[in-house]
Motif scaffolding. Structure first.
Motif, mmCIF file in Angstrom:
data_model
loop_
_atom_site.group_PDB
_atom_site.id
_atom_site.type_symbol
_atom_site.label_atom_id
_atom_site.label_comp_id
_atom_site.label_asym_id
_atom_site.label_seq_id
_atom_site.Cartn_x
_atom_site.Cartn_y
_atom_site.Cartn_z
ATOM 1 N N ARG A 50 40.021 36.300 38.330
ATOM 2 C CA ARG A 50 41.179 37.121 38.733
ATOM 3 C C ARG A 50 42.165 37.269 37.576
ATOM 4 O O ARG A 50 42.745 38.334 37.380
ATOM 5 C CB ARG A 50 41.869 36.506 39.954
ATOM 6 C CG ARG A 50 40.965 36.432 41.193
ATOM 7 C CD ARG A 50 41.742 35.957 42.413
ATOM 8 N NE ARG A 50 40.866 35.727 43.554
ATOM 9 C CZ ARG A 50 40.553 34.524 44.043
ATOM 10 N NH1 ARG A 50 41.065 33.419 43.506
ATOM 11 N NH2 ARG A 50 39.746 34.416 45.074
ATOM 12 N N ALA A 54 43.462 40.670 35.974
ATOM 13 C CA ALA A 54 44.904 40.962 36.038
ATOM 14 C C ALA A 54 45.446 41.214 34.633
ATOM 15 O O ALA A 54 46.202 42.167 34.412
ATOM 16 C CB ALA A 54 45.631 39.793 36.703
ATOM 17 N N GLU A 59 42.003 47.176 38.192
ATOM 18 C CA GLU A 59 42.082 47.046 39.648
ATOM 19 C C GLU A 59 40.814 46.389 40.156
ATOM 20 O O GLU A 59 39.732 46.637 39.611
ATOM 21 C CB GLU A 59 42.166 48.433 40.298
ATOM 22 C CG GLU A 59 43.380 49.241 39.917
ATOM 23 C CD GLU A 59 44.595 48.815 40.717
ATOM 24 O OE1 GLU A 59 44.424 48.458 41.893
ATOM 25 O OE2 GLU A 59 45.700 48.831 40.132
ATOM 26 N N GLU A 232 52.594 38.879 36.490
ATOM 27 C CA GLU A 232 52.643 39.676 37.721
ATOM 28 C C GLU A 232 51.672 39.111 38.754
ATOM 29 O O GLU A 232 51.972 39.023 39.941
ATOM 30 C CB GLU A 232 52.318 41.145 37.436
ATOM 31 C CG GLU A 232 53.372 41.888 36.622
ATOM 32 C CD GLU A 232 53.384 41.504 35.136
ATOM 33 O OE1 GLU A 232 52.384 40.922 34.643
ATOM 34 O OE2 GLU A 232 54.411 41.765 34.461
ATOM 35 N N TRP A 233 50.469 38.725 38.274
ATOM 36 C CA TRP A 233 49.462 38.170 39.192
ATOM 37 C C TRP A 233 49.988 36.903 39.860
ATOM 38 O O TRP A 233 49.835 36.703 41.069
ATOM 39 C CB TRP A 233 48.145 37.890 38.458
ATOM 40 C CG TRP A 233 47.177 37.163 39.335
ATOM 41 C CD1 TRP A 233 46.770 35.869 39.225
ATOM 42 C CD2 TRP A 233 46.522 37.690 40.508
ATOM 43 N NE1 TRP A 233 45.913 35.546 40.249
ATOM 44 C CE2 TRP A 233 45.750 36.647 41.052
ATOM 45 C CE3 TRP A 233 46.541 38.923 41.155
ATOM 46 C CZ2 TRP A 233 44.981 36.809 42.199
ATOM 47 C CZ3 TRP A 233 45.774 39.087 42.312
ATOM 48 C CH2 TRP A 233 45.006 38.037 42.808
ATOM 49 N N THR A 235 52.892 36.088 40.628
ATOM 50 C CA THR A 235 53.886 36.312 41.682
ATOM 51 C C THR A 235 53.284 37.063 42.873
ATOM 52 O O THR A 235 53.767 36.919 43.983
ATOM 53 C CB THR A 235 55.118 37.099 41.169
ATOM 54 O OG1 THR A 235 54.651 38.277 40.519
ATOM 55 C CG2 THR A 235 55.948 36.285 40.206
ATOM 56 N N ARG A 236 52.207 37.817 42.657
ATOM 57 C CA ARG A 236 51.711 38.606 43.795
ATOM 58 C C ARG A 236 50.444 38.017 44.437
ATOM 59 O O ARG A 236 50.024 38.464 45.489
ATOM 60 C CB ARG A 236 51.496 40.069 43.394
ATOM 61 C CG ARG A 236 50.228 40.378 42.635
ATOM 62 C CD ARG A 236 50.125 41.861 42.298
ATOM 63 N NE ARG A 236 49.227 42.083 41.187
ATOM 64 C CZ ARG A 236 47.945 42.395 41.324
ATOM 65 N NH1 ARG A 236 47.430 42.543 42.510
ATOM 66 N NH2 ARG A 236 47.200 42.574 40.249
ATOM 67 N N ARG A 237 49.858 36.971 43.829
ATOM 68 C CA ARG A 237 48.616 36.445 44.414
ATOM 69 C C ARG A 237 48.909 35.763 45.755
ATOM 70 O O ARG A 237 50.014 35.229 45.958
ATOM 71 C CB ARG A 237 47.942 35.464 43.447
ATOM 72 C CG ARG A 237 48.659 34.152 43.287
ATOM 73 C CD ARG A 237 47.924 33.228 42.310
ATOM 74 N NE ARG A 237 48.693 32.030 42.055
ATOM 75 C CZ ARG A 237 48.331 31.088 41.201
ATOM 76 N NH1 ARG A 237 47.210 31.199 40.505
ATOM 77 N NH2 ARG A 237 49.065 30.017 41.020
ATOM 78 N N PRO A 238 47.925 35.758 46.647
ATOM 79 C CA PRO A 238 48.143 35.085 47.931
ATOM 80 C C PRO A 238 48.406 33.590 47.704
ATOM 81 O O PRO A 238 47.825 32.990 46.796
ATOM 82 C CB PRO A 238 46.814 35.282 48.659
ATOM 83 C CG PRO A 238 46.122 36.391 47.959
ATOM 84 C CD PRO A 238 46.593 36.377 46.551
#
Ligand SMILES: N[C@@H](CCC(=O)N[C@@H](CS)C(=O)NCC(=O)O)C(=O)O
Length: 242
Positions: A50, A54, A59, A232-233, A235-238
């Motif tokens: 991932r 990222a 995408e 960014e990843w 902060t936005r990863r589950p």
């Protein structure tokens, strides 16, 4: 139409040359692919894959499956995993297993595998070295979180922290002190992602003070966390336990 006459290819060539000119912190422009990563709803062996995607701005479909779903797919012979394990990726309809083969393939696609064959081999060596440090950690992780054997897990944790990981920490720290701020060469590679994602797991799940006394390593981890795409990843990863 000849390749050079195609306006799309001209644009791609231009973008690629511009990015080469702008330096290696910017991943090379690639035509985008349809990529699906299938793994548990965990970081672990899926996370470096991932991070590469990222960092590259590619995408992808982050297909997170539950253990029951995975076991059922295997039993029903429905799994598309080429080696019967996860993680695996599907790229434009083809499937590939083994997290390191996947990482190496993607890192080559997105110019974070090392600049030449020697650097690429050095990157592979760091990835394998991190794997040696990670393997006994996964024994502890399974014992504690999957099988719930807490006493045995405590014993494994003591061993891991007192004798297994210290030599790896010293070597990681020395690598960064002797190098140019990265595990290999002068810019980020997936060796950095592998090392840092591994250290993150030990800090998060086992020992928050792991990097106390390793100032260089501590700063390096922060620097990798702050790379464009990775930041960014993160902060936005589950948010998941594992
Ligand atoms: N060396 C492999 C190991 C893969 C592996 O052991 N995957 C585990 C999950 S972390 C798995 O597929 N477990 C479920 C199973 O074997 O059915 C890799 O790095 O991809």
């Amino acid at each position: 139409m000849h390749h050079a006459d195609c306006p799309l290819h001209t644009l791609i060539d231009l973008a690629s040359r511009l990015q080469d000119f702008c330096g290696r912190d910017t991943p090379r422009f690639e035509m985008s692919h349809q990529i699906t990563l299938t793994y548990f709803n965990w970081r672990q062996r899926g996370e470096v894959i991932r991070w590469i995607l990222a960092y590259s701005g590619q995408e992808f479909t982050d297909n997170r499956i539950e253990l029951e779903e995975w076991v059922k797919a295997l039993m029903d012979n429905r799994s598309k995993a080429p080696l019967g394990q996860i993680p695996y990726i599907e790229v434009d309809g083809r499937a590939l297993g083994q997290s390191h083969a996947i990482g190496r393939y993607l890192a080559r696609q997105y110019s974070c595998a090392g600049q030449d064959p020697w650097e690429q081999a050095e990157v592979d060596a760091i990835v394998d070295f991190s794997e040696d440090a990670y393997n006994p950690f996964t024994d502890w992780l399974r014992t504690k979180f999957v099988f719930g054997k807490l006493e045995k897990a405590n014993e494994l944790q003591q061993q891991y922290l007192s004798s297994h990981i210290p030599p790896y920490l010293k070597k990681f720290d020395q690598l960064i002190r002797d190098g140019k701020g990265f595990a290999v060469g002068e810019g980020p590679t997936w060796a950095d992602f592998t090392m840092v994602a591994f250290l993150d797991e030990v800090v998060t799940l086992m020992e928050p003070k792991l990097l106390d006394g390793y100032a260089t390593l501590h700063d390096y981890v922060d620097r990798i966390h702050n790379l464009k795409g990775i930041k960014e990843w993160l902060t936005r990863r589950p948010i998941t336990t594992l």
